[in-house]
Structures are given as C-alpha cells and as structure tokens.
Design a protein around this motif. Sequence first.
Motif, PDB file in Angstrom:
ATOM      1  N   ALA A  25      -3.533   9.482 -16.745  1.00 28.24           N
ATOM      2  CA  ALA A  25      -4.379   8.235 -15.929  1.00 28.24           C
ATOM      3  C   ALA A  25      -4.738   8.305 -14.366  1.00 28.24           C
ATOM      4  N   MET A  26      -5.709   8.062 -13.908  1.00 25.66           N
ATOM      5  CA  MET A  26      -5.916   8.019 -12.614  1.00 25.66           C
ATOM      6  C   MET A  26      -5.394   6.606 -11.953  1.00 25.66           C
ATOM      7  N   LYS A  27      -5.012   6.739 -10.510  1.00 24.36           N
ATOM      8  CA  LYS A  27      -4.581   5.842  -9.617  1.00 24.36           C
ATOM      9  C   LYS A  27      -5.862   5.727  -8.684  1.00 24.36           C
ATOM     10  N   LEU A  28      -6.514   4.277  -8.690  1.00 26.21           N
ATOM     11  CA  LEU A  28      -7.792   3.902  -7.790  1.00 26.21           C
ATOM     12  C   LEU A  28      -7.451   3.296  -6.561  1.00 26.21           C
ATOM     13  N   GLY A  29      -8.120   3.891  -5.590  1.00 24.22           N
ATOM     14  CA  GLY A  29      -8.014   3.129  -4.206  1.00 24.22           C
ATOM     15  C   GLY A  29      -9.200   2.734  -3.782  1.00 24.22           C
ATOM     16  N   THR A  30      -9.800   1.732  -4.146  1.00 25.84           N
ATOM     17  CA  THR A  30     -11.261   1.570  -3.853  1.00 25.84           C
ATOM     18  C   THR A  30     -11.597   0.504  -2.799  1.00 25.84           C
ATOM     19  N   SER A  31     -10.673  -0.364  -2.043  1.00 26.79           N
ATOM     20  CA  SER A  31     -11.092  -1.197  -1.266  1.00 26.79           C
ATOM     21  C   SER A  31     -11.794  -0.439  -0.176  1.00 26.79           C
ATOM     22  N   GLY A  32     -11.297   0.785   0.425  1.00 25.43           N
ATOM     23  CA  GLY A  32     -12.053   1.053   1.796  1.00 25.43           C
ATOM     24  C   GLY A  32     -11.517   0.600   2.998  1.00 25.43           C
ATOM     25  N   VAL A  33     -10.148  -0.074   2.921  1.00 25.28           N
ATOM     26  CA  VAL A  33      -9.246  -0.757   3.939  1.00 25.28           C
ATOM     27  C   VAL A  33      -8.025  -0.714   3.679  1.00 25.28           C
ATOM     28  N   SER A  34      -6.994  -0.285   4.641  1.00 22.56           N
ATOM     29  CA  SER A  34      -5.797  -0.771   4.495  1.00 22.56           C
ATOM     30  C   SER A  34      -5.540  -1.862   5.448  1.00 22.56           C
ATOM     31  N   VAL A  35      -4.668  -2.838   5.144  1.00 21.99           N
ATOM     32  CA  VAL A  35      -4.324  -3.900   6.188  1.00 21.99           C
ATOM     33  C   VAL A  35      -2.879  -4.245   6.358  1.00 21.99           C
ATOM     34  N   GLU A  36      -2.486  -3.948   7.611  1.00 25.39           N
ATOM     35  CA  GLU A  36      -1.188  -3.925   8.085  1.00 25.39           C
ATOM     36  C   GLU A  36      -0.843  -4.996   9.025  1.00 25.39           C
ATOM     37  N   PRO A  37       0.361  -6.010   8.615  1.00 25.57           N
ATOM     38  CA  PRO A  37       0.737  -7.048   9.569  1.00 25.57           C
ATOM     39  C   PRO A  37       1.231  -6.497  10.834  1.00 25.57           C
ATOM     40  N   VAL A  38       0.878  -7.386  11.906  1.00 24.15           N
ATOM     41  CA  VAL A  38       1.087  -7.033  13.300  1.00 24.15           C
ATOM     42  C   VAL A  38       1.983  -8.411  13.911  1.00 24.15           C
ATOM     43  N   THR A  39       3.267  -8.403  14.186  1.00 18.56           N
ATOM     44  CA  THR A  39       3.988  -9.282  14.560  1.00 18.56           C
ATOM     45  C   THR A  39       3.639  -9.611  16.283  1.00 18.56           C
ATOM     46  N   SER A  44       3.888 -15.092  16.249  1.00 18.17           N
ATOM     47  CA  SER A  44       2.617 -15.395  15.125  1.00 18.17           C
ATOM     48  C   SER A  44       2.485 -13.935  14.679  1.00 18.17           C
ATOM     49  N   VAL A  45       1.692 -13.845  13.685  1.00 17.75           N
ATOM     50  CA  VAL A  45       1.268 -12.677  12.811  1.00 17.75           C
ATOM     51  C   VAL A  45      -0.177 -12.631  12.742  1.00 17.75           C
ATOM     52  N   SER A  46      -0.477 -11.287  13.091  1.00 15.24           N
ATOM     53  CA  SER A  46      -1.822 -10.978  13.088  1.00 15.24           C
ATOM     54  C   SER A  46      -1.895  -9.895  12.038  1.00 15.24           C
ATOM     55  N   ARG A  47      -3.170  -9.201  11.921  1.00 18.31           N
ATOM     56  CA  ARG A  47      -3.173  -8.176  10.949  1.00 18.31           C
ATOM     57  C   ARG A  47      -4.450  -6.962  11.650  1.00 18.31           C
ATOM     58  N   GLN A  48      -4.022  -5.994  11.228  1.00 15.11           N
ATOM     59  CA  GLN A  48      -4.736  -4.813  11.678  1.00 15.11           C
ATOM     60  C   GLN A  48      -5.432  -4.119  10.471  1.00 15.11           C
ATOM     61  N   ALA A  49      -6.659  -3.871  10.397  1.00 14.56           N
ATOM     62  CA  ALA A  49      -7.192  -3.105   9.293  1.00 14.56           C
ATOM     63  C   ALA A  49      -7.484  -1.786   9.668  1.00 14.56           C
ATOM     64  N   THR A  50      -7.474  -0.741   8.887  1.00 13.78           N
ATOM     65  CA  THR A  50      -7.899   0.557   9.187  1.00 13.78           C
ATOM     66  C   THR A  50      -8.643   1.008   7.956  1.00 13.78           C
ATOM     67  N   LEU A  51      -9.928   1.531   8.304  1.00 10.10           N
ATOM     68  CA  LEU A  51     -10.762   2.023   7.086  1.00 10.10           C
ATOM     69  C   LEU A  51     -10.209   3.288   6.677  1.00 10.10           C
ATOM     70  N   LYS A  52     -10.429   3.577   5.408  1.00 10.89           N
ATOM     71  CA  LYS A  52     -10.098   4.553   4.725  1.00 10.89           C
ATOM     72  C   LYS A  52     -11.000   5.157   3.603  1.00 10.89           C
TER      73      LYS A  52
END
Length: 124
Positions: A25-39, A44-52
């Motif tokens: 079986a295959m594993k899909l990664g189709t969102s096109g973005v990785s989101v990481e939390p930044v404290t 307070s917590v923000s988020r940073q998105a990296t395109l992929k």
Amino acid sequence: MAGNDFGGEMRLRLADGTNLVLRTAMKLGTSGVSVEPVTNQDGSVSRQATLKPRTAEITLEDTNVDKNLLMRAPRQDIYIAEEFTGVSHVFLSAFFSGDSSEDRATGEWSGLVINGSGYQRIGG
C-alpha cells in the motif's frame, strides 16, 4: 463510491503509459503544507507553515524497469488508480525521489517517493 472502503487492487501508470506494479500500500502526503507550532516568549503559541510537495511513498515489485532511467525521468503526470474503491490519484508534474533499494529475497523495490507540484483526487 468509496465510502468507507479501502485497499484492493491498485495500479500505477506513468504519463507514457508504462505500468508499474505496486507491491504494498502507498502512503499519501497530499496537503502540500507542513504546520509546526512555535512558542513565543510570552507563552502564546503561533504556527509556521512550510510548503512541501504532494507525495506518495511507494514500494514496487522489482521488475525489469530501468531504475536509473526512472529516477532520472523528466517530470510527468503520474496516475494511481484504486480499482476496488474507484478512487484515482493524479500527481501533477511529478518525479521520483528517494534512496531506493532492491530486496532480491522478496522482490521489493522500496525507498521511492513520488513528488508532485500538484495533486488531484478523483472519485470517492
């Protein structure tokens, strides 16, 4: 049509009509973005998105495909059809990457990733 159905036969076809045999079986990664939390320093917590790229991790059967040519092939649309579920996946302007290896005991060619600039899911 797919509903809660998964698995079954899957077919992988390259733009030139070449069919490759998926082994597992295959594993899909189709969102096109990785989101990481930044404290932040105030707690307070923000988020940073990296395109992929849109991706599919795959394992193929080790057939007589020229692996060097496949890994160096020009970008192309790559199609994966799920026969049982009626869902198709299209990776646009895609190429293969990874550190592939062949297991001669099992006939598996693993370590492959399809990377596309775009992704389209059809059906299901």
